[in-house]
Design an enzyme around this catalytic site. Structure first.
Site, short mmCIF file in Angstrom:
data_model
loop_
_atom_site.label_atom_id
_atom_site.label_comp_id
_atom_site.label_asym_id
_atom_site.label_seq_id
_atom_site.Cartn_x
_atom_site.Cartn_y
_atom_site.Cartn_z
N GLU A 22 0.83 -1.22 0.00
CA GLU A 22 0.00 0.00 0.00
C GLU A 22 0.86 1.26 0.00
O GLU A 22 2.08 1.21 0.22
CB GLU A 22 -0.91 0.00 1.22
CG GLU A 22 -0.15 -0.04 2.53
CD GLU A 22 -0.87 0.69 3.65
OE1 GLU A 22 -1.23 1.85 3.45
OE2 GLU A 22 -1.02 0.09 4.72
N LYS A 58 -5.75 10.59 1.14
CA LYS A 58 -5.75 9.23 1.70
C LYS A 58 -7.01 8.54 1.21
O LYS A 58 -8.12 8.93 1.57
CB LYS A 58 -5.72 9.34 3.24
CG LYS A 58 -5.82 8.02 3.99
CD LYS A 58 -5.74 8.27 5.50
CE LYS A 58 -6.22 7.08 6.30
NZ LYS A 58 -6.28 7.37 7.75
N VAL A 69 -5.37 0.29 3.31
CA VAL A 69 -5.55 -1.17 3.21
C VAL A 69 -6.79 -1.48 2.38
O VAL A 69 -6.75 -2.30 1.45
CB VAL A 69 -5.64 -1.81 4.61
CG1 VAL A 69 -6.13 -3.25 4.53
CG2 VAL A 69 -4.27 -1.75 5.31
N ASP A 83 -15.95 5.53 15.21
CA ASP A 83 -14.81 5.44 14.31
C ASP A 83 -14.35 3.98 14.15
O ASP A 83 -13.66 3.44 15.01
CB ASP A 83 -13.67 6.32 14.82
CG ASP A 83 -12.53 6.43 13.81
OD1 ASP A 83 -12.50 5.67 12.83
OD2 ASP A 83 -11.65 7.30 14.01
N SER A 86 -12.63 1.56 11.14
CA SER A 86 -11.98 1.64 9.83
C SER A 86 -12.73 0.84 8.77
O SER A 86 -13.20 -0.28 9.02
CB SER A 86 -10.55 1.11 9.93
OG SER A 86 -9.95 1.11 8.66
N ALA A 87 -12.78 1.40 7.57
CA ALA A 87 -13.36 0.69 6.42
C ALA A 87 -12.52 -0.54 6.05
O ALA A 87 -12.98 -1.39 5.28
CB ALA A 87 -13.46 1.64 5.23
N ASP A 88 -11.30 -0.64 6.61
CA ASP A 88 -10.48 -1.84 6.33
C ASP A 88 -11.20 -3.11 6.76
O ASP A 88 -11.04 -4.16 6.13
CB ASP A 88 -9.14 -1.76 7.10
CG ASP A 88 -8.23 -0.66 6.60
OD1 ASP A 88 -8.50 -0.06 5.55
OD2 ASP A 88 -7.21 -0.40 7.29
N LYS A 130 -3.31 -2.02 14.86
CA LYS A 130 -2.44 -1.10 15.61
C LYS A 130 -2.89 -1.02 17.08
O LYS A 130 -4.08 -0.96 17.37
CB LYS A 130 -2.48 0.29 14.98
CG LYS A 130 -1.94 0.29 13.56
CD LYS A 130 -1.89 1.70 13.00
CE LYS A 130 -1.67 1.68 11.51
NZ LYS A 130 -2.88 1.33 10.76
N1 PSU Z 1 0.22 0.25 8.53
C1 PSU Z 1 1.21 1.04 9.01
N2 PSU Z 1 1.03 2.40 8.92
C2 PSU Z 1 -0.08 2.97 8.37
C3 PSU Z 1 -1.12 2.11 7.87
C4 PSU Z 1 -0.92 0.77 7.97
O1 PSU Z 1 2.23 0.55 9.51
O2 PSU Z 1 -0.19 4.20 8.32
C5 PSU Z 1 -2.36 2.75 7.26
C6 PSU Z 1 -3.11 1.80 6.31
O3 PSU Z 1 -3.23 2.45 5.05
C7 PSU Z 1 -4.48 1.61 6.95
C8 PSU Z 1 -4.64 2.94 7.63
O4 PSU Z 1 -5.49 1.30 6.02
O5 PSU Z 1 -3.34 3.11 8.24
C9 PSU Z 1 -5.77 2.95 8.64
O6 PSU Z 1 -6.40 4.18 8.58
P1 PSU Z 1 -7.85 4.39 9.25
O7 PSU Z 1 -7.65 4.02 10.69
O8 PSU Z 1 -8.15 5.85 9.04
O9 PSU Z 1 -8.79 3.49 8.53
MN MN Z 2 -11.40 5.99 10.98
#
Ligand code: PSU
Ligand code: MN
Length: 304
Positions: free
Chosen positions: A26, A87, A107, A139, A141-143, A160
């Protein structure tokens, strides 16, 4: 019908023609997850790790309205230096392409692109998930939804540790996403090997993960699988060391009204400062470790 503006780099076009194993990577981790110049150095190292393990790396991004599968080195460098890059998640991808825009894929968006290009395996750092306090902020994530509907095996170091890992596991269970710890029983927590939670599933070899990927397809199941690969022992940050710093970063984000797409990049950046760079060193190590495992899985999937 509108045709998808998709471009394969010369290396990926050749790999596809030969049926060589390919690993998707990604780009949001480059533009929003790490500071320059470590972001581009890491992206190059990760690509090298995939090659050394016998597969071909395909870093994915949208550049001027085209979905690029595999970036040339100048493209990677330009993206890594650029400021204010969009993003892109599932909701944003089509609009960015239709407008001729440029953006980094999360992701979720990278899974969509990988599938469009016929790539089955993808390595990242950590997926997005359910944020702490999601019962108030909503909140999530769409992942997670993407893992439920797009058939790509995603190798991450878990979700994370800034997230609510328990709730993240619950949502993944509801969505029917297999969460597979690699080689251990515990769910890894990104910078640390053990989240204190048991992973729902465990597999011990790339061949087993490839077989499970194939079996999902045989069942006609739409989604992917999440492989949670623990960070190497030598690189991990003890969860105890991180816990209070994560609390601080989240309090600051709340106080400053950080919301939506900004939350994850803000927290990663604050942890980088609060750990004096240690979180970044660990992040780099875990992404490289994930790239190696993803390459091994892609090689297994390539076997007849
Ligand atoms: N893995 C990492 N660092 C990152 C990400 C993943 O080590 O920054 C990114 C990925 O693109 C993942 C995003 O989809 O963080 C999550 O963002 P959000 O929580 O806004 O969905
Ligand atoms: Mn989010």
């Amino acid at each position: 019908m509108t045709e998808l503006p998709l471009t394969l780099s010369p290396e990926i076009a050749a790999a596809r023609a030969e049926g060589a194993p390919i690993v998707a990577l990604e780009s949001t981790i480059i533009t929003h997850g790490m500071p320059w110049p470590q972001n581009v150095e890491t992206a190059r190292r990760v690509e090298g790790d995939v090659r050394a393990a016998g597969a071909v790396p395909a870093t994915i991004a949208v550049l001027n309205g085209t979905l690029h599968i595999g970036l040339t080195d100048p493209q990677l460098d330009t993206l890594a230096r650029a400021k204010g890059v969009a993003k892109l998640s599932r909701a944003d991808l089509a609009i960015c392409l239709a407008r001729g825009g440029t953006g980094a894929t999360t992701v979720a968006a990278t899974m969509i692109a990988a599938r469009a290009a016929g790539i089955a395996v993808f390595a990242t750092g950590g997926i997005g998930g359910v944020h702490r306090g999601a019962e108030r902020s909503f909140d999530i994530s769409a992942d997670l939804q993407e893992l439920a509907q797009t058939p790509v095996t995603v190798v991450a170091a878990g979700a994370k540790a800034i997230l609510d890992l328990n709730k993240t596991l619950e949502v993944l269970e509801t969505l029917g996403v297999p969460v597979i710890a690699f080689g251990q029983d515990a769910l890894p927590a990104f910078w640390s090997r053990d989240s204190g939670l048991a992973a729902p599933l465990r597999l011990d070899t790339p061949a087993q993960i490839a077989a499970a990927h194939r079996m999902r397809a045989a069942l006609g199941l739409p989604g992917g699988q999440l492989v949670a690969n623990p960070i190497p022992e030598a690189d991990e940050i003890p969860a105890k060391t991180l816990a209070p710093l994560i609390e601080t970063a989240i309090e600051e984000a709340d106080a400053q009204g950080i919301a939506a797409k900004q939350v994850t990049p803000f927290l990663l950046q604050r942890l980088f400062q609060l750990t004096e760079g240690w979180s970044l060193t660990a992040n780099i190590a875990l992404v490289r470790n994930n790239a190696r495992l993803a390459a091994a899985i892609a090689c297994e999937l390539g076997k007849p």
